[in-house]
Structures are given as structure tokens and as C-alpha cells.
Write a protein that holds these residues in place. Structure first.
Motif, PDB file in Angstrom:
ATOM      1  N   ALA A  13     -32.179 -49.526 100.059  1.00 56.29           N
ATOM      2  CA  ALA A  13     -31.112 -49.959 100.880  1.00 56.29           C
ATOM      3  C   ALA A  13     -29.553 -49.549 100.563  1.00 56.29           C
ATOM      4  O   ALA A  13     -28.949 -49.158 101.442  1.00 56.29           O
ATOM      5  N   VAL A  14     -29.240 -49.566  99.081  1.00 55.33           N
ATOM      6  CA  VAL A  14     -28.070 -49.173  98.729  1.00 55.33           C
ATOM      7  C   VAL A  14     -27.840 -47.598  99.069  1.00 55.33           C
ATOM      8  O   VAL A  14     -26.651 -47.184  99.513  1.00 55.33           O
ATOM      9  N   ARG A  15     -29.135 -46.769  98.761  1.00 50.92           N
ATOM     10  CA  ARG A  15     -28.823 -45.434  99.020  1.00 50.92           C
ATOM     11  C   ARG A  15     -28.550 -44.988 100.489  1.00 50.92           C
ATOM     12  O   ARG A  15     -27.552 -44.180 100.828  1.00 50.92           O
ATOM     13  N   LYS A  16     -29.289 -45.504 101.280  1.00 49.74           N
ATOM     14  CA  LYS A  16     -29.057 -45.552 102.595  1.00 49.74           C
ATOM     15  C   LYS A  16     -27.703 -45.982 103.426  1.00 49.74           C
ATOM     16  O   LYS A  16     -27.156 -45.119 103.779  1.00 49.74           O
ATOM     17  N   VAL A  17     -27.155 -46.872 102.579  1.00 51.31           N
ATOM     18  CA  VAL A  17     -25.894 -47.493 103.230  1.00 51.31           C
ATOM     19  C   VAL A  17     -24.825 -46.563 102.728  1.00 51.31           C
ATOM     20  O   VAL A  17     -23.699 -46.317 103.375  1.00 51.31           O
ATOM     21  N   LEU A  18     -24.843 -46.040 101.337  1.00 50.71           N
ATOM     22  CA  LEU A  18     -23.900 -45.345 100.685  1.00 50.71           C
ATOM     23  C   LEU A  18     -23.462 -44.077 101.617  1.00 50.71           C
ATOM     24  O   LEU A  18     -22.633 -43.382 101.579  1.00 50.71           O
ATOM     25  N   ALA A  19     -24.851 -43.558 102.044  1.00 51.06           N
ATOM     26  CA  ALA A  19     -24.569 -42.144 102.810  1.00 51.06           C
ATOM     27  C   ALA A  19     -23.845 -42.494 104.118  1.00 51.06           C
ATOM     28  O   ALA A  19     -23.206 -41.314 104.758  1.00 51.06           O
ATOM     29  N   MET A  20     -23.801 -43.730 104.470  1.00 49.77           N
ATOM     30  CA  MET A  20     -23.160 -44.059 105.835  1.00 49.77           C
ATOM     31  C   MET A  20     -21.764 -44.088 105.294  1.00 49.77           C
ATOM     32  O   MET A  20     -20.579 -44.635 106.185  1.00 49.77           O
ATOM     33  N   HIS A  21     -21.067 -44.238 104.142  1.00 49.40           N
ATOM     34  CA  HIS A  21     -19.874 -44.491 103.799  1.00 49.40           C
ATOM     35  C   HIS A  21     -19.048 -43.266 103.175  1.00 49.40           C
ATOM     36  O   HIS A  21     -18.303 -43.419 102.474  1.00 49.40           O
ATOM     37  N   THR A  22     -19.606 -42.157 103.621  1.00 49.09           N
ATOM     38  CA  THR A  22     -19.052 -40.647 103.083  1.00 49.09           C
ATOM     39  C   THR A  22     -17.717 -40.406 103.990  1.00 49.09           C
ATOM     40  O   THR A  22     -17.886 -40.825 105.166  1.00 49.09           O
TER      41      THR A  22
END
Lengths: 204, 204
Positions: free
Chosen positions: B195-204
Motif C-alpha cells: 500500500a505504501v509503495r502504491k501510494v508513494l508512486a502517486m506522490h511524485t
């Protein structure tokens, strides 16, 4: 339960809430100016060295919005929050967290700017801005948060003693509270409540 | 539900929590730098002009700790908070409110000091103090708050995505996170979560 507080600190909000809830509690007064909050015996209770701290049978609680929510949950009969509706309770939380993280923080810049800067000129700069920052907070509270007569409308909740506490800060900070009719009426209503009068007498 | 967020803002915590909860939600990205948060259409949703804001079927919620608690309550099956124990839930709240009102506030002095002072010298003074204030916060988190491996112990809760978000801030603010073994291990554990990896990718 035992509430550690300092006179006129934000612990006033929790103190009023405990009184409104009819809780069986002891209030222990600390003096910020003589270093009570930094003594080892208090740091063992609250390592942050701040008030309020509420000692319960299950352990110690800190942070005003968390203590207020705990009191509302612990005394459901006092109806200090909409316990049966998660969204409404979250709105109550959100209001209290705004007071904690924005309004109280703005206030602290007038007195404890050394937390965030070192130079006397910086602290003076923070102090001169204080009436504007607190004024902007209360403008937002008046126009988009305070339903009236109480924060959430007709029902008195854990938002009310906390707003009352912050409205006192705003007045001390040079905000003319009379500019805000709903906030002014809220202060008046609060001062009429026996629990508020009783607790205020313990904060002199 | 619809989450309004800005890349790498504190909305990251709510974004991760929604993902961990398996919520059916839409994420709407706003750009702080081009003024999205001050546009009338966003101010109609959140008059504070800040993120996050969570639009639900019942209305709009703001303030990270309030949104996190709402998500935990709305998705009890995801076990993101100790919902059956008022004291334990209050401890979860208290941790998140510390992050909101002390840690995030400390961080903001490095970038948004203009909220509390006017002079460039004051803002520079705040910036130079930032590694010390954030360092002191993480010292306290390491020594007296973070149980480990997760904030509340073995169970992952709504405290974890929020601490992860603030630990990123601390690193950006010049804090050597390696000084704090439990916090460092927490960051590592979080980076392993899908979940963290998925969301981090949307915060770039």
C-alpha cells in the motif's frame, strides 16, 4: 482519574469537560513559571513536559483533543459528543484538532516563540503578528465552523470548552472578540454554565 | 469517497490509510505551487485551503488525525485502530495529535514561517533551528512513544502511515534518522508494504 493542569493553560478545556461529565476526578495544579512541568516526577508522568495530562486507571493520556474524546466516550450519559455517528464524531475531532494544531499554535508564537527561533528580533516579530494570526483563525471559526449557539449547533459538545479556552487566548492576544458575534455569544453562554464558573475559579 | 491531496503533503498519511483499509476511493491531486488550494472551487470544499480533505457521503472531513480515525472506524475489518477499547484508541489519537500539532508544526517553520512572522531574518532564523526542533521531536518519539516495530507495538495502526510521513519530513529537514534505530526500522518496514509503495508512486 487525576488531571494535571496549570492555571489558564489549555488544560482548562479538559477540566471543564470533566466537570460537565460529572466525573469523579482529582485536579492537580502545577505552576509553569516555577518549573513544575520540567521536574523528573512530572516528566515520569508526561515526558513531553506539558499539560494537560490525565492519569486514568489504564494509563496516562495527553493531548487535549484526545483527552476530550476520551472523556466523551467514558461518560456517554453526559452526551458530550455524537457517539453513535462516526462522521459526526470525526467532525467534532476535526474542529478540536484545528484548535490544537492551528489556533493554539498561533497563540504560542506570542509567548513561546523560542520553540521555533532563537533571536530576540524573531520573537518580537512573532509577537507583533499575533493579533493578525489569531484574528484570522477566529474569522474562519466565525464564518465557516461555529454553527451556533454551540460549536456543533444546539448540542453542547467537547468542542465548546476548547473553543472557550481559545477565545480567552484570542482576547489576551489583542483580538477584539466583539468583531465576531457568534464567538462573543458563545463566550457569554459558556460563562453562564456552573461547570465553567466552578473550574475558572480554580484557574486563578 | 474522494481524497484531495498534494504530492508529499501530510495527506500521504490518509492516502496510505485508505489504501490499507481497502477503501473504494478516488484520489484528486492538487498542486500547492500553482495555487490550487486557494481557488474558490477548492475553498468551497475546504475553507482552510489546506490538504487533506476527504469528501464522504455525509460531508467533508479535514485534519489528518480526524480523517485517520474516521477511516479506522469506517473499515473495522481492516483493524487499523483498537476500536473496542476507548483508552487504547485515545492513545492512538494522542500520538497522531502530537504529530499534527508539534511535529508537523515544527516542520512547517522551515518552509512556511511567514504564517507566524514577517521579516526575512525571522524566517531564516526558523530555518536554521529546524534540524534541532525536528531532531528533538524524533528523540522523544524514539525514547518514549514508538513501541516497535509499529508505533503501538505488534499491530499496524493509523499511527504508522502518519509517523512514516513525518519521518520523511525529518529527513528533508536535516535530521539524521539513523540516530534513531526504532524510527529507522519503522521506515524500512513501511517501505516494504504494498500500500505504501502504491501510494508513494502517486506522490511524485
Amino acid at each position: 482519574m487525576k488531571l494535571y493542569y496549570a492555571a489558564n493553560s489549555c488544560a482548562l478545556a479538559c477540566h471543564i469537560a470533566l466537570e460537565e461529565a460529572g466525573a469523579d476526578y482529582e485536579a492537580a495544579k502545577l505552576d509553569m513559571r516555577n518549573g513544575d512541568l520540567q521536574r523528573p516526577e512530572y516528566l515520569a508522568i508526561n515526558p513531553k513536559g506539558r499539560v494537560p495530562a490525565l492519569v486514568t486507571a489504564e494509563g496516562v493520556l495527553t493531548e487535549t483533543p484526545a483527552i476530550l474524546a476520551f472523556v466523551a466516550n467514558a461518560f456517554p450519559g453526559s452526551q458530550l459528543a455524537p457517539l453513535d455517528n462516526d462522521f459526526s464524531f470525526a467532525r467534532v475531532h476535526a474542529f478540536n484538532i484545528y484548535l490544537c494544531s492551528t489556533v493554539h499554535v498561533a497563540h504560542a508564537h506570542g509567548y513561546r516563540g523560542y520553540r521555533w527561533a532563537d533571536d530576540d528580533t524573531s520573537l518580537a516579530d512573532m509577537r507583533q503578528k499575533l493579533p493578525r494570526t489569531m484574528g484570522a483563525c477566529f474569522e474562519l471559526i466565525e464564518t465557516s465552523m461555529l454553527v451556533g449557539p454551540f460549536v456543533m449547533g444546539e448540542a453542547y459538545t467537547i468542542c465548546d470548552p476548547y473553543l472557550f479556552t481559545m477565545a480567552r487566548y484570542a482576547q489576551w492576544d489583542g483580538v477584539e472578540i466583539e468583531r465576531f458575534p457568534k464567538v462573543s455569544e458563545h463566550v457569554r453562554l459558556m460563562l453562564d454554565r456552573p461547570a465553567v464558573r466552578k473550574v475558572l475559579a480554580m484557574h486563578t
